[in-house]
Design a protein around this motif. Sequence first.
Motif, PDB file in Angstrom:
ATOM      1  N   GLY A  20      -7.449 -11.310  -4.072  1.00  0.00           N
ATOM      2  CA  GLY A  20      -5.182 -11.229  -4.455  1.00  0.00           C
ATOM      3  C   GLY A  20      -4.454  -9.555  -3.735  1.00  0.00           C
ATOM      4  N   ARG A  21      -5.724  -8.581  -3.906  1.00  0.00           N
ATOM      5  CA  ARG A  21      -5.105  -7.492  -3.487  1.00  0.00           C
ATOM      6  C   ARG A  21      -5.068  -8.143  -1.964  1.00  0.00           C
ATOM      7  NH1 ARG A  21      -8.615  -5.230  -7.623  1.00  0.00           N
ATOM      8  NH2 ARG A  21      -7.113  -4.697  -9.604  1.00  0.00           N
ATOM      9  N   ALA A  22      -6.062  -8.538  -0.964  1.00  0.00           N
ATOM     10  CA  ALA A  22      -6.223  -8.403  -0.215  1.00  0.00           C
ATOM     11  C   ALA A  22      -5.338  -9.402   0.319  1.00  0.00           C
ATOM     12  CB  ALA A  22      -7.373  -8.870   0.294  1.00  0.00           C
ATOM     13  N   VAL A  23      -4.667 -10.398  -0.083  1.00  0.00           N
ATOM     14  CA  VAL A  23      -3.787 -11.382   0.852  1.00  0.00           C
ATOM     15  C   VAL A  23      -2.093 -10.650   0.310  1.00  0.00           C
ATOM     16  CG1 VAL A  23      -2.281 -13.340   0.063  1.00  0.00           C
ATOM     17  CG2 VAL A  23      -4.819 -13.850   0.073  1.00  0.00           C
ATOM     18  N   ASN A  24      -1.595 -10.075  -1.501  1.00  0.00           N
ATOM     19  CA  ASN A  24      -0.820  -9.214  -0.889  1.00  0.00           C
ATOM     20  C   ASN A  24      -0.601  -8.491  -0.157  1.00  0.00           C
ATOM     21  OD1 ASN A  24       0.109 -10.368  -3.804  1.00  0.00           O
ATOM     22  ND2 ASN A  24      -0.974  -9.101  -4.564  1.00  0.00           N
ATOM     23  N   LYS A  25      -1.586  -7.673   0.088  1.00  0.00           N
ATOM     24  CA  LYS A  25      -1.381  -6.577   1.064  1.00  0.00           C
ATOM     25  C   LYS A  25      -0.876  -6.925   2.533  1.00  0.00           C
ATOM     26  CE  LYS A  25      -4.782  -2.519   3.012  1.00  0.00           C
ATOM     27  NZ  LYS A  25      -5.011  -2.510   3.849  1.00  0.00           N
ATOM     28  N   GLY A  38       8.125  -8.323   3.627  1.00  0.00           N
ATOM     29  CA  GLY A  38       7.068  -9.338   2.963  1.00  0.00           C
ATOM     30  C   GLY A  38       7.215  -8.810   1.132  1.00  0.00           C
ATOM     31  N   GLU A  39       6.161  -9.293   0.430  1.00  0.00           N
ATOM     32  CA  GLU A  39       6.369  -9.669  -1.033  1.00  0.00           C
ATOM     33  C   GLU A  39       4.662 -10.171  -1.287  1.00  0.00           C
ATOM     34  OE1 GLU A  39       9.424 -10.417  -3.366  1.00  0.00           O
ATOM     35  OE2 GLU A  39      11.321  -9.218  -2.429  1.00  0.00           O
ATOM     36  N   ASP A  40       5.032  -9.692  -2.423  1.00  0.00           N
ATOM     37  CA  ASP A  40       3.344  -9.568  -3.302  1.00  0.00           C
ATOM     38  C   ASP A  40       3.991 -11.155  -3.294  1.00  0.00           C
ATOM     39  OD1 ASP A  40       2.350  -7.435  -2.690  1.00  0.00           O
ATOM     40  OD2 ASP A  40       2.025  -6.299  -5.393  1.00  0.00           O
ATOM     41  N   LEU A  41       2.000 -11.357  -3.422  1.00  0.00           N
ATOM     42  CA  LEU A  41       2.308 -13.370  -3.059  1.00  0.00           C
ATOM     43  C   LEU A  41       1.855 -13.706  -3.868  1.00  0.00           C
ATOM     44  CD1 LEU A  41       2.607 -16.387  -2.343  1.00  0.00           C
ATOM     45  CD2 LEU A  41       0.665 -16.110  -1.753  1.00  0.00           C
TER      46      LEU A  41
END
Length: 179
Positions: A140-145, A158-161
């Motif tokens: 989750g953290r990697a995708v958000n980054k 972009g924003e956190d997914l």
Amino acid sequence: SDLETNTLLSQLASLNTQLLKRSSSSEQPMQLLDQRDNAIRELSKKLGVTVVLSNSGAANIYAGESASGVALVENGHARSLSASFDPYDYGKAEFVLDATSQPVVLPSVKTGLIGGLVSFRRQGLGLAVDKLDELALSFGRAVNKLHREGLDASGRPGEDLFYVGPRFVVDGKRSEEHT
């Protein structure tokens, strides 16, 4: 496994009722004694028991390593066994006899198939769930980054997914918060 164990306990009580009709095991039909031995063998695969044979060949069955344990089968009476598992602490399991009438909590079951399952829940499953939580949080953290580093279709940052909130350790004994 509860159902199979309770079926075996009932079967042994029923066999005892037949065996108690004669006073000596030498007078018993071999078929009855064989059925008794097979039921005891199957039961002992599931949990540790102590067997005490009477003169008639009837088998009283006790939970654990000695006849001072809780009676599971006494003469023609069998007790029913049920298990409850703590959904937050994988190592915590409680085994209760006659839960609906006169409940008796058994000491922890450490041997046989049931003991093995409890041990697996404590040592294997608990660790696997913790690792899966860590993997999900890292993902989750990697995708958000990646999303924050890019732009959306309108050119905005972009924003956190995924929402990655506080991490709770699944064993229920403690919680840790990560920011």
